[in-house]
Design a protein around this motif. Structure first.
Motif, PDB file in Angstrom:
ATOM      1  N   ALA A 182       0.820  -1.218   0.000  1.00  0.00           N
ATOM      2  CA  ALA A 182       0.000   0.000   0.000  1.00  0.00           C
ATOM      3  C   ALA A 182       0.850   1.263   0.000  1.00  0.00           C
ATOM      4  CB  ALA A 182      -0.931  -0.003   1.212  1.00  0.00           C
ATOM      5  N   SER A 184      -9.413   2.516  -3.730  1.00  0.00           N
ATOM      6  CA  SER A 184      -8.009   2.130  -3.545  1.00  0.00           C
ATOM      7  C   SER A 184      -7.434   2.770  -2.290  1.00  0.00           C
ATOM      8  CB  SER A 184      -7.181   2.575  -4.752  1.00  0.00           C
ATOM      9  OG  SER A 184      -5.809   2.325  -4.484  1.00  0.00           O
ATOM     10  N   TRP A 188      -6.893  -1.540  -6.895  1.00  0.00           N
ATOM     11  CA  TRP A 188      -5.897  -0.541  -6.480  1.00  0.00           C
ATOM     12  C   TRP A 188      -5.909   0.733  -7.323  1.00  0.00           C
ATOM     13  CZ3 TRP A 188      -2.427  -5.312  -7.291  1.00  0.00           C
ATOM     14  CH2 TRP A 188      -2.711  -6.251  -6.289  1.00  0.00           C
ATOM     15  N   CYS A 205      -4.252  -8.380  -1.440  1.00  0.00           N
ATOM     16  CA  CYS A 205      -5.646  -7.946  -1.619  1.00  0.00           C
ATOM     17  C   CYS A 205      -6.407  -8.014  -0.296  1.00  0.00           C
ATOM     18  CB  CYS A 205      -6.362  -8.833  -2.637  1.00  0.00           C
ATOM     19  SG  CYS A 205      -5.742  -8.669  -4.294  1.00  0.00           S
ATOM     20  N   THR A 241      -5.202  -2.462   1.286  1.00  0.00           N
ATOM     21  CA  THR A 241      -4.877  -1.988  -0.072  1.00  0.00           C
ATOM     22  C   THR A 241      -6.119  -1.518  -0.835  1.00  0.00           C
ATOM     23  OG1 THR A 241      -4.989  -4.243  -0.954  1.00  0.00           O
ATOM     24  CG2 THR A 241      -2.795  -3.395  -0.340  1.00  0.00           C
ATOM     25  N   PHE A 242      -7.271  -1.891  -0.351  1.00  0.00           N
ATOM     26  CA  PHE A 242      -8.514  -1.386  -0.965  1.00  0.00           C
ATOM     27  C   PHE A 242      -9.624  -1.472   0.081  1.00  0.00           C
ATOM     28  CE2 PHE A 242      -9.220  -5.872  -1.220  1.00  0.00           C
ATOM     29  CZ  PHE A 242     -10.589  -6.053  -1.203  1.00  0.00           C
ATOM     30  N   CYS A 256      -4.026   2.366  -2.064  1.00  0.00           N
ATOM     31  CA  CYS A 256      -2.616   2.274  -2.480  1.00  0.00           C
ATOM     32  C   CYS A 256      -2.124   3.605  -3.036  1.00  0.00           C
ATOM     33  CB  CYS A 256      -2.469   1.222  -3.589  1.00  0.00           C
ATOM     34  SG  CYS A 256      -2.724  -0.445  -3.000  1.00  0.00           S
ATOM     35  N   ALA A 264      -4.919  -4.733 -10.311  1.00  0.00           N
ATOM     36  CA  ALA A 264      -4.333  -3.381 -10.273  1.00  0.00           C
ATOM     37  C   ALA A 264      -5.359  -2.311 -10.625  1.00  0.00           C
ATOM     38  CB  ALA A 264      -3.132  -3.308 -11.214  1.00  0.00           C
TER      39      ALA A 264
END
Ligand SMILES: Cc1cc2nc3c(=O)[nH]c(=O)nc-3n(C[C@H](O)[C@H](O)[C@H](O)COP(=O)(O)O)c2cc1C
Length: 186
Positions: free
Chosen positions: A73, A116, A153, A101, A106-107, A118, A149
């Motif tokens: 992150a 997100s 993120w 994940c 990270t989300f 990140c 991604a």
């Protein structure tokens, strides 16, 4: 942390790693490397999924299984290198990504869908294959990473650098690797 290099190249003398190292040389800057082949990467199973879900529900992420997600992150940029194995990614990279994940690190999920958590604005996926990339292979290796991604993120710039047919008898491997790096620079 500037660049996180997730090195999922398992073999000594890995061609995928050669491309990744050249790519890093070109880009310069501070790099934090994770050599997944030498690290314990736990998988979510009947026991750990209970801890995982409790942690997410209570937003308490002290357990070491969340360390990969916390590190990911904070990265400003991510480089992932992995060979094509069975038209997908090595299992250890999959286990790593499963932990990255982690919801709440990270989300997260809001009223408008995934948000997100990140910092990264660019993710590059470096890969090589022994044969030609078959139709649809993109969906299992790079395609999988690209989906994470973009959907989780929200990384705006997601790229793939690859060389294929490296195990074919008539392939000039050095030239194929050089071309992959050359194409990546464009
Ligand atoms: C376990 C394993 C599975 C592989 N599966 C595939 C595959 O599905 N398709 C393919 O084209 N090459 C496959 N290969 C060949 C590798 O993708 C190829 O040799 C690659 O360049 C290896 O990268 P490295 O030199 O970085 O280890 C496989 C190799 C191994 C060891």
């Amino acid at each position: 942390m500037a660049m996180l290099f997730v090195n999922a190249c398992m073999r000594e003398g890995s061609r995928t790693e050669r491309i990744a190292r050249q790519w890093l040389e070109r880009h310069g800057g501070a790099v934090e490397e994770l050599r997944l082949g030498q690290l314990a990467v736990p998988t979510l199973d009947a026991n750990s999924i209970v801890q995982y879900e409790q942690a997410v529900a209570s937003a308490k992420y002290e357990h070491p299984m969340f360390d990969f997600a916390k590190q990911f992150a904070t990265a400003e940029e991510v480089l992932i290198a992995a060979p094509v194995w069975n038209n997908g990614i090595p299992a250890k990279l999959h286990a790593y990504l499963e932990l990255v994940c982690s919801q709440g690190i990270t989300f997260d999920i809001g009223q408008d869908g995934y948000m997100s958590l990140c910092r990264a604005k660019r993710l590059t996926f470096v890969t090589t294959a022994g044969g030609p990339m078959p139709e649809g292979a993109d969906e299992h290796a790079f395609g999988y990473v690209r989906t994470l991604a973009t959907v989780f993120w929200h990384i705006p710039d997601v790229r793939c650098v690859f060389a294929d047919s490296l195990d074919q008898p008539d392939t000039d491997v050095d030239q194929a690797l050089a071309m992959a790096i050359e194409n990546a620079a464009r």
